[in-house]
Design an enzyme around this catalytic site. Sequence first.
Site, PDB file in Angstrom:
ATOM      1  N   ASP A  23      33.400  38.743  35.956  1.00 58.74           N
ATOM      2  CA  ASP A  23      33.084  40.166  35.907  1.00 58.74           C
ATOM      3  C   ASP A  23      32.045  40.492  34.845  1.00 58.74           C
ATOM      4  OD1 ASP A  23      34.513  39.706  33.632  1.00 58.74           O
ATOM      5  OD2 ASP A  23      36.075  41.199  33.995  1.00 58.74           O
TER       6      ASP A  23
ATOM      7  N   CYS B  24      22.806  58.712  17.515  1.00 59.39           N
ATOM      8  CA  CYS B  24      22.670  60.136  17.200  1.00 59.39           C
ATOM      9  C   CYS B  24      23.295  61.002  18.288  1.00 59.39           C
ATOM     10  CB  CYS B  24      21.202  60.506  17.002  1.00 59.39           C
ATOM     11  SG  CYS B  24      20.171  60.209  18.443  1.00 59.39           S
TER      12      CYS B  24
ATOM     13  N   ASP C 220      43.034  35.378  31.028  1.00 56.32           N
ATOM     14  CA  ASP C 220      43.669  36.699  31.045  1.00 56.32           C
ATOM     15  C   ASP C 220      45.105  36.643  31.529  1.00 56.32           C
ATOM     16  OD1 ASP C 220      41.328  37.768  30.137  1.00 56.32           O
ATOM     17  OD2 ASP C 220      40.621  38.418  32.113  1.00 56.32           O
TER      18      ASP C 220
ATOM     19  N   LYS D 130      47.187  34.555  34.590  1.00 56.67           N
ATOM     20  CA  LYS D 130      46.680  34.671  35.956  1.00 56.67           C
ATOM     21  C   LYS D 130      46.546  33.305  36.629  1.00 56.67           C
ATOM     22  CE  LYS D 130      44.099  39.027  35.729  1.00 56.67           C
ATOM     23  NZ  LYS D 130      42.781  39.680  35.906  1.00 56.67           N
TER      24      LYS D 130
ATOM     25  N   GLU E  64      47.895  42.273  34.541  1.00 55.64           N
ATOM     26  CA  GLU E  64      48.191  43.641  34.147  1.00 55.64           C
ATOM     27  C   GLU E  64      48.593  44.453  35.377  1.00 55.64           C
ATOM     28  OE1 GLU E  64      44.690  45.022  32.228  1.00 55.64           O
ATOM     29  OE2 GLU E  64      44.931  43.739  30.479  1.00 55.64           O
TER      30      GLU E  64
ATOM     31  N   ASP F 253      41.446  30.817  33.793  1.00 50.63           N
ATOM     32  CA  ASP F 253      41.312  32.242  33.498  1.00 50.63           C
ATOM     33  C   ASP F 253      42.153  32.522  32.261  1.00 50.63           C
ATOM     34  OD1 ASP F 253      41.537  35.138  33.463  1.00 50.63           O
ATOM     35  OD2 ASP F 253      40.794  35.100  35.520  1.00 50.63           O
TER      36      ASP F 253
ATOM     37  N   ALA G 254      40.393  39.403  41.238  1.00 52.82           N
ATOM     38  CA  ALA G 254      40.429  39.824  42.640  1.00 52.82           C
ATOM     39  C   ALA G 254      39.728  38.822  43.544  1.00 52.82           C
ATOM     40  CB  ALA G 254      39.785  41.211  42.767  1.00 52.82           C
TER      41      ALA G 254
END
Length: 918
Positions: free
Chosen positions: A468, A524, A398, A420, A401, A396, A369
């Site tokens: 990010d 836990c 990536d 991208k 999407e 980049d 972005a």
Amino acid sequence: MQKMAQSHVFLSGIGGLGVEIAKNIILAGVKALTVHDTKHCTKWDLGINFFIHEDDVTSQRNRAEATLHRIAELNPYVHVAASTVPLDETTDLSFLKHYQCVILTEVSLLLQKKINDFCHAQQPPIKSNPGIVTCLENHPHRLETGQFLTFREVNGMSCLNGSTHQITVVSPYSFSIGDTSEMEPYLHGGIAVQVKTPKMCYFERLEKQITNPLCLVADFSKPEAPLQIHVAMLALNHFQENFGRRPNIGTDLLTEGINLLLCLTFQPQVNGDVVKWLSRTAQGFLPPLAAAVGGVASQEVLKAVTGKFSPLQQWLYIDVLDIVTPLEKMGSEEFLPRGDRYDALRACIGDSLCQKLHDLNVFLVGCGAIGCEMLKNFALLGVGTGQDKGLVTITDPDLIEKSNLNRQFLFRPHHIQKPKSYTAAEATLNINPYIKIDSDINKVCPATENTYSDEFYTKQDVIVTALDNVEARRYIDSRCVANLRPLIDSGTMGTKGHTEVIVPHLTESYNSHRDPPEEEIPFCTLKSFPAAIEHTIQWARDKFESSFSHKPSLFNKFWQTYPSAEEVLQRIKSGESLEGCFHVVKTLSRRPRSWTQCVELARVKFEKYFSHKALQLLHSFPLDTRLKDGSLFWQSPKRPPFPVKFEFHDPFSCILLLKHCTHLQVVQTDETARKPDHIPVSSEDERNAIFQLEKSILSNEALETADLQMKPISFEKDDDSNGHIDFITAASNLRAKMYNIDPADRFKTKRIAGKIIPAIATATAAVSGLVALELIKVVGGYPADAYKNCFLNLAIPIMVFTEIAEVRRTEIRNGISFTIWDRWTIYGKEDFTLLDFINAVREKYGIEPTMVVQGVKMLYVPVMPGHIKRLKLTMQKLVKPSADKKYVDLTVSFAPETDGEEDLPGPPVRYYFVQEDN
């Protein structure tokens, strides 16, 4: 979202600021937008409107019509229309009744007043209703006195449950709800939920606010600035009304500003610099400033149509005098037009600075972005467009999407699953065909240092990050410090954003400060004691990974090592221990071979996770179990589980069963499976493995190669057809039902399970604009007091500019000191020993190192056994550099002045293996 999706918005003026606002609110998703403009495209617009192309200028198209289809492409669900009808003081404004919000840019003050009066007569005041925030255990409540809370699940003081109380803060961890003396005694437990009560906001008409403005102060170092800018802007409007144009470059409006004071109810002092530079640059346009203001204005539009968040009351002024003031000594010819697309920019910063931007080498890391917005700013500024110099390098790893499309405005639906960086580069060339871009798909990390080497960094004039995650920021920051390169960092989370400027020898680096580590959910809590929906969602995500990715991958790796079931059986019988054998054989023996067997296995899993586990836990810890101090075991935050019965009419039960069966027929491969913790296998387990494997072989179920292979699934949050989020939503909500926790819808589950960082176009546009403004200062070599860091939250709204953190100097002793930007250098030769290195540091810098470290490798620590002998070893033998390695960066420390104290730190020392040619 529903209110926004039903809103109609009218925007007048599609210049540089108008197109920024249009882009942001279309990406946000209003129902309809009408863009209005009566001007024709000119060459001037090429430098300010990224959706106007050269053919629009040639054909003299109307600006609204030229940009219509390009802004409409940003979001096919928003109806975008263009209007070219005149809008002036004689226009009938009744058509504006059809819109929920009206935005004006490039409109005269008289027309602004008329439209403002019309809108005030039509529209009631805006209300704000932000929603609910829950205060969790072991966290500061972050509440303020006067806020309201409601309570539930309180044991004792039951009258609190469902009631609302106004609080008084006592400390960061406690608050008072008033007198409780009449209530029954408190026992344990309880959850407090903050209730955001609606707030009525009142706005004065423009006519009154002009003479008595209420301004938000963004820079507290000059709180008087908003009123001074207000006066200067009124003077500019007055000039336009009188002369029908903006002042020419170099015209001074100071007299107009002084005269205006006579009609205002306040008496601010006129700032000569503000008036002077506003008048000198009034003909120009600064695209990054428009991006910043456009982001803020767009968020205010969304507040107006949704009633969500707190609106701005009532004026916000942002100035960049820090950019223009140092240009005082430039001649007027620097700012005159040259007849190209950069004339508007040149009128603001001068031709020399424009040329520096054109010749700039910049490395942009990340094309998400913020990265898309930065590339748009680069294109409008002409970064990397020089004839002989200048290059924008982007990277980049990536792919695009579907979820990226609502904020990464360079991408369209047909770009999905494309890289991208390549796509962003191509889209940027449509904005400015003269920009030179080199795009990569590499991740910037230690593994790619051959690509992004020291030589690469030294060729860059500035590095800009659009990342990010903190880890990547810290790594790139360390590379910039090592190579003395300026870095501009930024980030957003929802409506929040920040920018930080890092300049060699002037500022601290990103690594100079550390945020607190991100809290992880204790094991836990996940396994047995969930207390919030986030816990059950993470549990469901872990089950998905374990069942459909990790175990199948380990199954495959085992049978790649031992390709025959008979061979495995023979080895087990001979007493050989095969790692993972028991679990693999168990998986093989239970592997379903039909849809019916898939259903049977899914039902067994349902009973195991949502019934047997609860019964076992209650058997171990009955509801009346007490701890040694007498308190109940099952009290907040621990919630007792209760078995969930499988029911066909329950949608979550059916979805879980269906998706579990579907995923047993796995469809994708994942070779990065994580190995589970080693679990000891007993002799009984071995006997069971032998029995089950013999049974499989005898029934011919383990003889085919296909039986010894599975196809693991990689979790993918953005493909709605794969059922991954459906499985996690169903499993999470069934576990939430088991522990009496409020369920989450699919959207919230996807956000948490997919670890989606909220991002909106308004904040990213504002942040990228502020980064580009600081970029201009870096390129111009501005002094330290010119740079500004910024934190903003568009929801409140707040925007705070701060001075940069000045670099800290560390004293060693005897007047010797250093900063993070200092680097000592030592040149050696082939037979240079460690002792020679230590002596060289002492002779050159006047202090002798007592410890030498290379990364995490300790080359010389006197107290370590055998290290004294290392003094005679050559640096080549100690460091063992690769053949192409010319130098190594070492960390040195020095003996303290007093025994018992810690060693004194030193700067990095770059040791060259051979003397470099000068």
